[in-house]
Each structure stands twice: as C-alpha cells, then as structure tokens.
Design a protein around this motif. Structure first.
Motif, PDB file in Angstrom:
ATOM      1  N   PRO A 176     -31.266   4.163   3.170  1.00 18.67           N
ATOM      2  CA  PRO A 176     -31.155   3.361   1.949  1.00 18.67           C
ATOM      3  C   PRO A 176     -31.369   1.873   2.230  1.00 18.67           C
ATOM      4  O   PRO A 176     -30.866   1.335   3.218  1.00 18.67           O
ATOM      5  CB  PRO A 176     -29.708   3.631   1.491  1.00 18.67           C
ATOM      6  N   GLY A 177     -32.144   1.225   1.369  1.00 17.05           N
ATOM      7  CA  GLY A 177     -32.413  -0.195   1.534  1.00 17.05           C
ATOM      8  C   GLY A 177     -33.522  -0.525   2.500  1.00 17.05           C
ATOM      9  O   GLY A 177     -33.990  -1.661   2.548  1.00 17.05           O
ATOM     10  N   LEU A 178     -33.962   0.467   3.281  1.00 12.96           N
ATOM     11  CA  LEU A 178     -35.056   0.253   4.236  1.00 12.96           C
ATOM     12  C   LEU A 178     -36.179   1.253   3.943  1.00 12.96           C
ATOM     13  O   LEU A 178     -36.983   1.036   3.061  1.00 12.96           O
ATOM     14  CB  LEU A 178     -34.523   0.386   5.672  1.00 12.96           C
ATOM     15  N   GLY A 179     -36.202   2.365   4.683  1.00 12.00           N
ATOM     16  CA  GLY A 179     -37.246   3.358   4.441  1.00 12.00           C
ATOM     17  C   GLY A 179     -37.201   3.971   3.055  1.00 12.00           C
ATOM     18  O   GLY A 179     -38.224   4.369   2.496  1.00 12.00           O
ATOM     19  N   ALA A 180     -35.998   4.022   2.470  1.00 15.97           N
ATOM     20  CA  ALA A 180     -35.858   4.605   1.132  1.00 15.97           C
ATOM     21  C   ALA A 180     -36.528   3.761   0.051  1.00 15.97           C
ATOM     22  O   ALA A 180     -36.641   4.198  -1.107  1.00 15.97           O
ATOM     23  CB  ALA A 180     -34.381   4.794   0.797  1.00 15.97           C
TER      24      ALA A 180
END
Length: 258
Positions: A176-180
C-alpha cells in the motif's frame, strides 16, 4: 483421580466435537456460496474490462453484465498461430486455470519469461469492442509478477493496436502506498494515448524514473522499482510474439473480420 480423568476426557471430547462442527459449518458455507463467489468474480472481471476500455468510469455504477453483453465480443486466441480458436467457447474458457495444467499450457524458460509467469496457457482470451460495425477497442488480459505478488489486469488498445486506450489492474498484493499505486487513478490516466508498440509493431513500453517525455514512456511508481519493472515486463510480454502479438498482427491485416 478418576473424576479428574473423566473431566479431562470430556473437555477433549467437547473441544474435538466443536472443531468438527465448526469445520462442517465453514465447509458447508464455502460450498453454498461458491456459485455466488464465482459470479461476483466474473462480474468484477467484466467491470474491469469495461473500465479499461473507457465504457464506464472507475466509480460509476451500472448494470455491468448487460453492458458487457451489449458492447463486448470475446474471442479465444491460439498463441502459436494468432488464429481464433473457433472450437473453444469463450464463455467457458478460463485462461488462468488453463495455465496451471501441463496439458493446456507450456513451461517457459527464464529467457522466455520476463513477466515471471512460469507457465503460459496455449490459448488466451481477448475482448473486442465495436462502434457502428467497426473495431473500436481491443482489451487484452495481462499478468506478471511485481514485488510481492502476481498482478492481474487488462490493457485496452485503440483500433491501431499500438495506442493505449486505458489500463486497469484488478488483483494484486503489492505494498500500500507504493506498488499498490498501480490502481491510483492519477497514475492510470498517464497511460492514455501512450504507444506500447513501435512503428514496427514491437513492444516498446518503458517505465522511467526521471520523467516520461516519450510517447512510449510512463512515469515509474515512486519507491516501487520492482513493481514498475513488473508492469513494464508484463505489458511487453503479453503484447509480444510469444503471446498476443501474432493475433494483433492478423487483426491489423483484416484476417479476423474486423
């Protein structure tokens, strides 16, 4: 001493019996709800296809099943030849399940597998949208490994088979917050109008860190190098010669009746 043993035995009996009852309840619920779960999954796939193609917005509510039937034609494609497999019913074909069976898939070598999918089914499913009898959009299922998970999505191409009309990832397990952020509408909007095949119709997508300024470039996800590389690899793989490339070539040549 005997009373203590009886009490211990009764405790074990009650615990085992309770576990068995709970197991039966859970198993029964799974069986009863299986059809509903499959229907919900199919509906989510249809919705993702419609969103990728720009038929509906990401937050729009509609009768997706009806829209899908009205707007979308599914075809099963032979990856080796690029021909339509007319003896396979699109409605019953499951590409993901087919890729898991040795008799309906092939194992990819490391050099053949930039998307890290390990096995590729012998056939794939593609979705066509038409306007006034003419081809409007081609929606292609794509998947490949990111950092922590396999990413599943759809990329929609314009009728020229080169230009992106939209993209949507509907299943992943990235951070979450990166790759998502592959599901972030702001990042997804950057794909519109990009060219993922070059003038020779070869895959040419690049996710870059220092600002995308070319027609084949997309901004990489900040702090998510592995996910960004995964997206680049999976799109280029599925549009290439080992996947939907031969089909797209025949589509451009008018050999599929559109």
């Amino acid at each position: 001493m005997s009373a203590n043993n009886d009490s211990f035995g009764k405790t074990i009996f009650v615990a085992v019996a309770l576990c068995l009852v709970c197991s039966l309840v859970v198993s029964g619920a799974a069986v009863i709800l299986k059809e509903d779960q499959q229907a919900n999954k199919a509906a989510d796939v249809q919705r993702s296809i419609l969103i990728a193609a720009g038929v509906v917005g990401a937050d729009e509510q509609a009768d997706f099943g009806k829209l899908f039937q009205e707007k979308v034609e599914a075809q099963v494609v032979d990856f080796e030849t690029g021909d339509i497999a007319k003896d396979i019913a699109p409605a019953s074909f499951d590409q993901r399940q087919a890729s898991k069976k040795p008799e309906t898939s092939i194992k990819l070598s490391k050099g053949e597998d930039p998307a890290s999918i390990k096995r590729r089914s012998n056939y794939g499913k593609v979705y066509l949208l038409k306007e006034n009898g003419k081809l409007s959009k081609i929606v292609i299922p794509v998947h490949g490994y990111g950092l922590f998970s396999t990413l599943y999505g759809f990329i929609a191409l314009e009728a020229d088979t080169r230009t992106v009309a939209g993209i949507r990832f509907y299943e992943h397990g990235e951070t979450p917050g990166l790759g998502a952020e592959i599901t972030n509408p702001q990042w997804i909007s950057k794909w519109d109008g990009k060219e993922v095949l070059n003038q020779n119709y070869k895959p040419s997508l690049k996710l870059v860190k220092n600002g995308a300024d070319q027609t084949n470039e997309i901004d990489a996800l900040s702090g998510a190098t592995y996910t960004s590389n995964g997206v680049e690899n999976l799109v280029n793989y599925w549009l290439g010669d080992k996947a939907f490339g031969p089909y797209l070539a025949k589509l451009r040549g008018g050999k599929h009746g559109v």
